[in-house]
Design a protein around this motif. Structure first.
Motif, PDB file in Angstrom:
ATOM      1  N   ALA A  38       0.830  -1.208   0.000  1.00  0.00           N
ATOM      2  CA  ALA A  38       0.000   0.000   0.000  1.00  0.00           C
ATOM      3  C   ALA A  38       0.863   1.255   0.000  1.00  0.00           C
ATOM      4  O   ALA A  38       0.569   2.232  -0.699  1.00  0.00           O
ATOM      5  N   LEU A  39       1.955   1.242   0.759  1.00  0.00           N
ATOM      6  CA  LEU A  39       2.850   2.404   0.800  1.00  0.00           C
ATOM      7  C   LEU A  39       3.462   2.679  -0.564  1.00  0.00           C
ATOM      8  O   LEU A  39       3.713   3.844  -0.917  1.00  0.00           O
ATOM      9  N   LEU A  40       3.699   1.633  -1.333  1.00  0.00           N
ATOM     10  CA  LEU A  40       4.311   1.805  -2.652  1.00  0.00           C
ATOM     11  C   LEU A  40       3.393   2.530  -3.627  1.00  0.00           C
ATOM     12  O   LEU A  40       3.862   3.039  -4.655  1.00  0.00           O
ATOM     13  N   THR A  41       2.104   2.596  -3.323  1.00  0.00           N
ATOM     14  CA  THR A  41       1.166   3.300  -4.204  1.00  0.00           C
ATOM     15  C   THR A  41       1.074   4.780  -3.881  1.00  0.00           C
ATOM     16  O   THR A  41       0.416   5.530  -4.608  1.00  0.00           O
TER      17      THR A  41
ATOM     18  N   VAL B 236      10.450   0.535  -8.321  1.00  0.00           N
ATOM     19  CA  VAL B 236       9.724   1.693  -7.769  1.00  0.00           C
ATOM     20  C   VAL B 236      10.768   2.686  -7.277  1.00  0.00           C
ATOM     21  O   VAL B 236      11.366   2.487  -6.210  1.00  0.00           O
ATOM     22  N   PRO B 237      11.042   3.757  -8.012  1.00  0.00           N
ATOM     23  CA  PRO B 237      12.177   4.626  -7.689  1.00  0.00           C
ATOM     24  C   PRO B 237      12.077   5.340  -6.346  1.00  0.00           C
ATOM     25  O   PRO B 237      13.088   5.631  -5.722  1.00  0.00           O
ATOM     26  N   ASP B 238      10.860   5.624  -5.894  1.00  0.00           N
ATOM     27  CA  ASP B 238      10.721   6.347  -4.622  1.00  0.00           C
ATOM     28  C   ASP B 238      10.215   5.437  -3.511  1.00  0.00           C
ATOM     29  O   ASP B 238       9.568   5.890  -2.566  1.00  0.00           O
ATOM     30  N   ALA B 239      10.491   4.143  -3.616  1.00  0.00           N
ATOM     31  CA  ALA B 239      10.044   3.194  -2.598  1.00  0.00           C
ATOM     32  C   ALA B 239      10.614   3.558  -1.232  1.00  0.00           C
ATOM     33  O   ALA B 239      11.790   3.934  -1.126  1.00  0.00           O
TER      34      ALA B 239
END
Length: 445
Positions: A19-22, A56-59
């Protein structure tokens, strides 16, 4: 922002991280700290999260530690998702109760009381540490029994601890879909305690559509709760109960199904997850793929005994996707960014339900903003529901008292007063049985 996840080696942590990755907006979580007592489990979950984050670049950055104080310092949000005694403890909760002919489910009845008795002291210690080390943090409690544990922590953290559960949200979404409405636009009139609540109305475009559902046996039988409870019983209630009320309304049939099952739910999950973590010891194993396969099996078998006893069949595919992680993300966004949201949460009652005192934690729709979660005004419950809510809340209070005082007599009283425990003598034998298998209950004297 820094998010600390207690119980960070737990199987469902990848749901939260997914969920955080979204979330790519300003003010998002940038650092995730996993805390667990088991370094091997931490390593396994960290591997799954690393594969989730690929591409995901800003993971959010992920770190792991077995030092609780280090994990808490500087946290903006703390997710408490611990399981005191592990899944072996849950399996023992079920086994001891079923041997006495009563329910051993982890949040309901004897099993829930046993789980609460060994969890509350640990949760209180965590709350006191948060108050000392991260006084500005918000604690989001996933730990079961969620309402009871949230109330224990609220005595030290006030309104800065909020309990979440995906059951009311899932129920509301199923009803909205059946009625042809957008679940994200529906207002759900839901009230009760955690795993003990009822949908009394579902408003779409300002109109309560629940009476239309209750008047149509075909529609009622088309979704999970209709299959579980039966259209006739739902029409008699004039409401749609949380699925966990099946343990109350059909207790004899459910206990029999659990007694006849090859494995209890706790034993199944214990063995299933032990296999997952064993697989993760192989550095060449595909972590995310292995986790996905295990999760799919876990979700498909959820409340299998209840559905079998009711003849409800298999779960619908739409109900196999979890949901509590989405509630958690929406809650964090609302608080961190002052993005107002309406969510069903476990919070202190204040004046919401007049039959309970202001400090009692209940589960109701809340308006959430930067100031936290504010319960909305709801209509009183009908007498049958009020009686059940008050009885179970009284049991929770005895559990809290026993955990604070260490009184074995008070623990016996908690069991004896529960609506699903049918004898004081059974209650005494339950306490004896649980203290024999749970070292964490040695404090009861």
């Amino acid at each position: 922002m820094k998010l600390t996840i207690l119980g960070g080696g737990g199987f469902r942590v990848p749901l939260v991280y997914g969920a955080l990755l979204t979330d790519h907006a300003e003010g998002r979580v940038t650092d995730v700290v996993l805390h667990d007592l088991d370094a091997g489990r931490l390593d396994a979950v960290t591997r799954v999260l690393a594969e989730q984050a690929a591409g995901v670049p800003d993971a959010p950055a992920v770190s792991a530690t077995t030092n609780l104080d280090a994990a808490l310092r500087g946290a903006d949000f703390v997710f408490s998702a611990i399981r005191v005694g592990g899944l072996e403890g849950r399996a023992n909760d079920e086994r001891v109760a079923l041997a006495e002919g009563v329910l051993g489910q982890e949040t309901v009845g004897a099993g829930g009381i046993a789980y609460g008795l060994r969890t509350v002291p640990v949760a209180v210690d965590i709350a006191q540490r948060v108050a000392r080390l991260a006084p500005d943090a918000w604690v989001i409690n996933f730990t079961n029994p969620a309402g009871l544990v949230t109330e224990a922590m609220s005595r030290h953290l006030g309104d800065r601890v909020i309990g979440i559960c995906d059951s009311p949200v899932g129920l509301g979404r199923r009803i909205a879909r059946v009625l042809g409405g957008d679940p994200n636009q529906a207002w759900i009139d839901y009230v009760g305690l955690n795993h003990l609540g009822w949908v009394r109305g579902l408003h779409i475009a300002g109109r309560d559509e629940l009476p239309r559902l209750l008047a149509d046996p075909g529609l009622l039988g088309s979704f999970e709760e209709g299959k579980l409870f039966g259209a006739d019983w739902l029409q008699s209630l004039g409401a749609i109960p949380n699925e966990y009320l099946h343990y109350y309304y059909f207790n004899r049939e459910t206990v029999r199904a659990y007694q006849q099952a090859e494995k209890t739910r706790g034993a199944f999950l214990r063995d299933q997850q032990a296999h997952f973590y064993e697989q993760m010891r192989d550095p060449g194993a595909g972590a995310l793929a292995t986790w996905d396969r295990t999760r799919a099996e876990r979700e498909a078998t959820y409340m299998a005994e209840n559905r079998e006893s009711a003849g409800a069949g298999e779960r619908d595919a739409d109900d196999l996707s979890g949901g509590y992680e989405k509630v958690a993300l929406a809650l964090m966004r609302a608080i961190a960014r002052d993005e107002r949201a309406t969510l069903i949460l476990n919070v202190r009652n204040r004046t919401t339900l007049s039959v309970l005192d202001t400090e009692a934690v209940i589960e109701v729709p809340c308006l959430v903003d930067a100031g936290g979660a504010h319960p909305v005004t709801v209509a009183p419950l009908p007498d049958h529901a009020t009686g059940l809510v008050c009885a179970v809340k009284a049991v929770e209070r005895e559990v809290l008292s026993a955990a604070e005082s260490g009184s074995r007599t008070t623990a016996e009283k908690a069991f004896a007063l529960h609506p699903l425990v049918d004898s004081v003598n059974v209650a005494r034998r339950l306490v004896e049985g649980y203290t024999q298998v749970h070292p964490g209950l040695a404090y009861l004297k």
